[in-house]
Motif scaffolding. Sequence first.
Motif, PDB file in Angstrom:
ATOM      1  N   ARG A 108      -3.653  -7.570  -4.313  1.00  0.00           N
ATOM      2  CA  ARG A 108      -4.941  -6.928  -3.986  1.00  0.00           C
ATOM      3  C   ARG A 108      -4.731  -5.588  -3.288  1.00  0.00           C
ATOM      4  O   ARG A 108      -5.429  -4.609  -3.559  1.00  0.00           O
ATOM      5  CB  ARG A 108      -5.779  -7.845  -3.079  1.00  0.00           C
TER       6      ARG A 108
ATOM      7  N   ARG B  52       0.849  -1.207   0.000  1.00  0.00           N
ATOM      8  CA  ARG B  52       0.000   0.000   0.000  1.00  0.00           C
ATOM      9  C   ARG B  52       0.875   1.244   0.000  1.00  0.00           C
ATOM     10  O   ARG B  52       0.632   2.204  -0.731  1.00  0.00           O
ATOM     11  CB  ARG B  52      -0.899   0.018   1.245  1.00  0.00           C
TER      12      ARG B  52
ATOM     13  N   ASP C 163      -6.282  -2.165  -4.704  1.00  0.00           N
ATOM     14  CA  ASP C 163      -7.230  -1.411  -3.862  1.00  0.00           C
ATOM     15  C   ASP C 163      -6.701  -0.010  -3.560  1.00  0.00           C
ATOM     16  O   ASP C 163      -7.453   0.966  -3.554  1.00  0.00           O
ATOM     17  CB  ASP C 163      -7.502  -2.159  -2.551  1.00  0.00           C
ATOM     18  N   THR C 164      -5.413   0.090  -3.288  1.00  0.00           N
ATOM     19  CA  THR C 164      -4.829   1.397  -2.983  1.00  0.00           C
ATOM     20  C   THR C 164      -4.846   2.294  -4.215  1.00  0.00           C
ATOM     21  O   THR C 164      -5.212   3.475  -4.134  1.00  0.00           O
ATOM     22  CB  THR C 164      -3.380   1.238  -2.470  1.00  0.00           C
TER      23      THR C 164
ATOM     24  N   ARG D 194      -6.901   2.260  -6.606  1.00  0.00           N
ATOM     25  CA  ARG D 194      -8.280   2.676  -6.868  1.00  0.00           C
ATOM     26  C   ARG D 194      -8.694   3.858  -5.990  1.00  0.00           C
ATOM     27  O   ARG D 194      -9.500   4.693  -6.401  1.00  0.00           O
ATOM     28  CB  ARG D 194      -9.240   1.508  -6.629  1.00  0.00           C
ATOM     29  N   LEU D 195      -8.154   3.922  -4.776  1.00  0.00           N
ATOM     30  CA  LEU D 195      -8.487   5.052  -3.887  1.00  0.00           C
ATOM     31  C   LEU D 195      -8.149   6.373  -4.567  1.00  0.00           C
ATOM     32  O   LEU D 195      -8.772   7.390  -4.299  1.00  0.00           O
ATOM     33  CB  LEU D 195      -7.698   4.967  -2.582  1.00  0.00           C
TER      34      LEU D 195
END
Length: 451
Positions: A248, A208, A252-253, A255-256
Amino acid sequence: MRRHVLALVFAALAAAPVLAQAPAQAQAPRIVIVHAGQLLDRPGRPARGASTVVIRDGRIVEVRDGHVAAAAAGYTGAEVVDLRDRYVLPGLVDSHVHLTSDTGGVLSQLEEVQLNPAAKAYNALANAHKTLGEGFTTVRNLGDRDGVTLALRDAIRAGKVVGPNIVDAGTSISTTSGHMDPALGFRDDLREALDRHDNLCDGADACRRAVRLQVARGVDVIKIATTGGVNSRIGAGLSQQMFEDEARAIVDTARLYGKKVAVHAHGVDGVKVALAAGVDSIEHGTTLDDESLELFRKSGAYYVPTLSTVNGYLERIAADPNAYAPAVRAKVDWRIRITGESLRKAVPRGVKIAFGTDAGVSKHGRNGEEFALMVKHGMTPAQALEAATVNAADLLGLSAEVGTLEPGKRADLIAVEGDPLRDVTVLERVPFVMKDGAVFKDERTVATAAR
Ligand SMILES: [Zn+2]
């Protein structure tokens, strides 16, 4: 040399409207009218025959049938570009380049400890000129170090230097000992000096953070490696090297912050982990199987085959049999043998394909050679051209700007001699390139005059 002069001419042309906008007073718009022999305005659809493209201040305002004279079209005094004996099509898009170098092999390893970032920046600029001169008006740079291509991207956007539009990934992310570990192949005590890019992550939290560091630098897209690399200077294979939770966490990071994720992957296990995590493109994808092809279709991710890498490998080995260290050479030989098999499987399954060369592994300025390889491995010329325009623009998130020649889009266009839908190799010799309505290159034998 010639290109250098042309680049300077282009710089002067491109700079004019920028300077003119400084005072808050009305300035006459710069109108350019292009007469095209055949116009492939929307690759994927048939050419629309003789057409006129009207450009105002670098953007397309209208496309008309036939060759309409400037005065008759209501643009008296407009500059006219005569391409009546040419096929005119949108500027090409390469979804995978590395502008800072194309030395490759052991030489590129040496470069890592010899060149300062400033020297790399000049290399990147020279390679950007070569790329634009061959008709690639937009590129996605998938990994370098020291923010070199990020700075070039910004300088081009600001009109300080001339080059293609650049979508940039900053420094690519992998695990320690992974494809982007800069210390591989060097002495142990050099790790501290070389591994200073904060781009290696082990464990979800570290991954992340690695994404956030790239976002903080202003990147457009995140690039990661879920498998080993052909050019990784260790013999640790080409299979999965990143865990599912790490992949993942990265997606996910990203996409933030609204960023897409491009994935370097050869082994199919690493391809599946990436696709399951929801990434946007798989680069190379050298060993795709049925299950992975189904995952592509379900997720809508693009496949970027990078077939040109093989040209780079073959040429380097022909010039010097020791161009690659033994551990790398074994992987290079494998890649030469197998490249193209995945594309051959992906095309009939309806997987979305975007054009990408991995120039840097192959030579800059020869990006157009990818078209013949795509056709050799199962695509029609029309499909290959669509991959390098409409599809690549979509993958890069630039569909509103480039990829077709329609009102509102940037006037990035090229002209070639002969029909690229019959013979894609005409795209290896692009004599005319326009970016943002300004001519960057014009090497046609027939001189054109403004009328
Ligand atoms: Zn690459």
